[in-house]
Design a protein around this motif. Structure first.
Motif, PDB file in Angstrom:
ATOM      1  N   LEU A  37       0.829  -1.207   0.000  1.00 31.56           N
ATOM      2  CA  LEU A  37       0.000   0.000   0.000  1.00 31.56           C
ATOM      3  C   LEU A  37       0.862   1.256   0.000  1.00 31.56           C
ATOM      4  CD1 LEU A  37      -2.774   1.342   0.164  1.00 31.56           C
ATOM      5  CD2 LEU A  37      -2.667   1.093   2.660  1.00 31.56           C
ATOM      6  N   LEU A  76       0.551   4.244  -2.854  1.00 33.47           N
ATOM      7  CA  LEU A  76       0.058   5.586  -2.536  1.00 33.47           C
ATOM      8  C   LEU A  76       0.827   6.630  -3.342  1.00 33.47           C
ATOM      9  CD1 LEU A  76      -0.422   5.483   1.349  1.00 33.47           C
ATOM     10  CD2 LEU A  76      -2.211   5.681  -0.388  1.00 33.47           C
ATOM     11  N   THR A 102       0.598  12.397  -1.053  1.00 34.46           N
ATOM     12  CA  THR A 102      -0.667  12.093  -0.383  1.00 34.46           C
ATOM     13  C   THR A 102      -0.689  12.770   0.987  1.00 34.46           C
ATOM     14  OG1 THR A 102      -0.795   9.936  -1.471  1.00 34.46           O
ATOM     15  CG2 THR A 102      -2.171  10.260   0.472  1.00 34.46           C
ATOM     16  N   ALA A 131      -4.677  11.360   5.222  1.00 33.11           N
ATOM     17  CA  ALA A 131      -5.244  10.391   4.280  1.00 33.11           C
ATOM     18  C   ALA A 131      -4.399   9.131   4.217  1.00 33.11           C
ATOM     19  CB  ALA A 131      -5.361  11.024   2.895  1.00 33.11           C
ATOM     20  N   ALA A 132      -3.075   9.290   4.205  1.00 34.24           N
ATOM     21  CA  ALA A 132      -2.184   8.127   4.173  1.00 34.24           C
ATOM     22  C   ALA A 132      -2.326   7.300   5.446  1.00 34.24           C
ATOM     23  CB  ALA A 132      -0.742   8.587   4.006  1.00 34.24           C
ATOM     24  N   ALA A 154      -5.669   5.434   5.327  1.00 27.85           N
ATOM     25  CA  ALA A 154      -5.636   4.323   4.373  1.00 27.85           C
ATOM     26  C   ALA A 154      -4.867   3.135   4.953  1.00 27.85           C
ATOM     27  CB  ALA A 154      -4.998   4.775   3.069  1.00 27.85           C
ATOM     28  N   LYS A 155      -3.719   3.401   5.547  1.00 26.31           N
ATOM     29  CA  LYS A 155      -2.917   2.314   6.113  1.00 26.31           C
ATOM     30  C   LYS A 155      -3.616   1.677   7.318  1.00 26.31           C
ATOM     31  CE  LYS A 155       1.489   4.295   4.607  1.00 26.31           C
ATOM     32  NZ  LYS A 155       2.792   4.867   5.017  1.00 26.31           N
ATOM     33  N   ALA A 206      -6.872   1.568   7.862  1.00 23.82           N
ATOM     34  CA  ALA A 206      -8.016   0.797   7.365  1.00 23.82           C
ATOM     35  C   ALA A 206      -7.556  -0.524   6.765  1.00 23.82           C
ATOM     36  CB  ALA A 206      -8.777   1.618   6.326  1.00 23.82           C
ATOM     37  N   ALA A 207      -6.467  -0.487   5.990  1.00 25.39           N
ATOM     38  CA  ALA A 207      -5.953  -1.718   5.388  1.00 25.39           C
ATOM     39  C   ALA A 207      -5.501  -2.702   6.465  1.00 25.39           C
ATOM     40  CB  ALA A 207      -4.787  -1.387   4.450  1.00 25.39           C
TER      41      ALA A 207
END
Length: 339
Positions: A291, A295, A299, A303-304, A307-308, A310-311
């Motif tokens: 990920l 990205l 970014t 947001a980064a 995203a991390k 959530a992943a």
């Protein structure tokens, strides 16, 4: 349950009182409100729940009864305190103050999950496991379940791949030099979360002497590692790597002393309980590495980080639920009010 609710309530009220005092202009004295208030409230609540007759004359018999247990426990805590803070003392003396500041920020950030997870669990574990001190096999088997659960947290991989976002969002861009040290120190978080609960088991097994011996070995190794990083290499990254290696060796010797020498159990089940969590950590690391590569450059940090996170949450939940590690649906049902 009583101990957990008591500690949580006291910390929330004490923290709120400290914050209110700071806003009211109490200055540095506001920092003393939470620890002093918490100690007094814990004493009052415990005395009300378990009233004892207080005598002004000390009883030699009572002191003799707890002296050996308490003396080794106190000595261990003293050793642990100095070995935990020696790195910052030496860095302040033999390295620059800017290096000390960057290191201190990375170390404090690394300690946050440890303090908020393990340090909450440990006080509750001791009274529960103390009832099993006459059945060491049951004590060891029950503790293995706790180790497995804590190991599944898998924070080491998550923190390592979100190091830059966490440092810059929490502390600001001026602390960018702390990122590398924090990324290294984050590798030890999983080990420390598990190991921080071992003290409660030594105490529950009435083996504070063995706890002190492990603490002495740990302190000696930590001091050696810190001095090596500072005097042989002289960089933040070297000190961080040295401390990580020290934690890894201490992890092995601590649990050898606990399971093989104290609980008189075979060592195999302990390492077996870590295999699945280690596999999850490896999968998380691969997913987050991929990920991070995908990205786009530039970014936004929030947001980064989102995203991390959530992943990592998706991978963790899928592995735990689909792999049959824990039944999360059943656990959620038990946590509902009225269950």
């Amino acid at each position: 349950r009583f101990a957990a609710v008591r500690s949580l309530a006291v910390q929330v009220v004490g923290g709120a009182a400290g914050i209110a005092a700071a806003y009211a202009g109490a200055g540095i004295y506001a920092l003393t409100i939470n620890p002093v208030f918490s100690s007094l409230m814990l004493f009052a609540i415990n005395y009300r729940e378990y009233p004892l007759r207080i005598r002004l004359r000390p009883s030699r018999g009572a002191i003799r009864k707890v002296f050996s247990f308490s003396a080794y426990q106190f000595s261990f805590q003293l050793l642990n305190f100095f070995s935990r803070n020696l790195d910052k003392l030496l860095m302040g003396r033999y390295m620059s103050l800017s290096d000390l500041g960057y290191y201190d920020k990375s170390y404090r950030l690394m300690m946050m999950p440890l303090q908020n997870i393990a340090f909450v669990i440990s006080p509750v574990m001791h009274p529960i496991f103390a009832h099993m001190q006459d059945d060491l096999k049951k004590l060891g088997e029950s503790y293995l379940k706790v180790i497995r659960l804590l190991a599944f947290i898998g924070l080491s991989a998550v923190l390592g791949f979100t190091a830059e976002e966490l440092v810059l969002i929490i502390f600001g861009g001026q602390w960018m030099p702390s990122v590398a040290a924090f990324r290294i120190l984050a590798l030890s978080v999983g080990i420390q979360i598990v190991m921080s609960t071992s003290g409660s088991i030594f105490q529950a097994a009435n083996a504070t002497r063995m706890l002190f011996i492990c603490g002495l070995f740990s302190a000696t190794l930590n001091v050696t590692a810190i001095c090596t990083g500072i005097f042989a290499f002289g960089t933040l990254e070297a000190v961080a790597w040295a401390i990580c290696l020290s934690f890894a060796v201490n992890f092995v010797q601590c649990y050898h002393a606990l399971f093989c020498l104290t609980l008189r159990m075979k060592w195999g089940p302990f390492w077996k309980s870590l295999l699945s969590p280690l596999l999850l950590t490896a999968i998380l690391a691969l997913a987050l590495a991929g990920l991070t590569h995908l990205l786009p450059a530039g970014t936004p940090l929030p947001a980064a980080l989102a995203a991390k996170s959530a992943a990592a949450a998706v991978v963790w939940l899928a592995y735990v639920q689909l792999g049959g590690v824990y039944d999360l649906k059943e656990l959620a049902a038990h946590l509902r009010p009225g269950k």
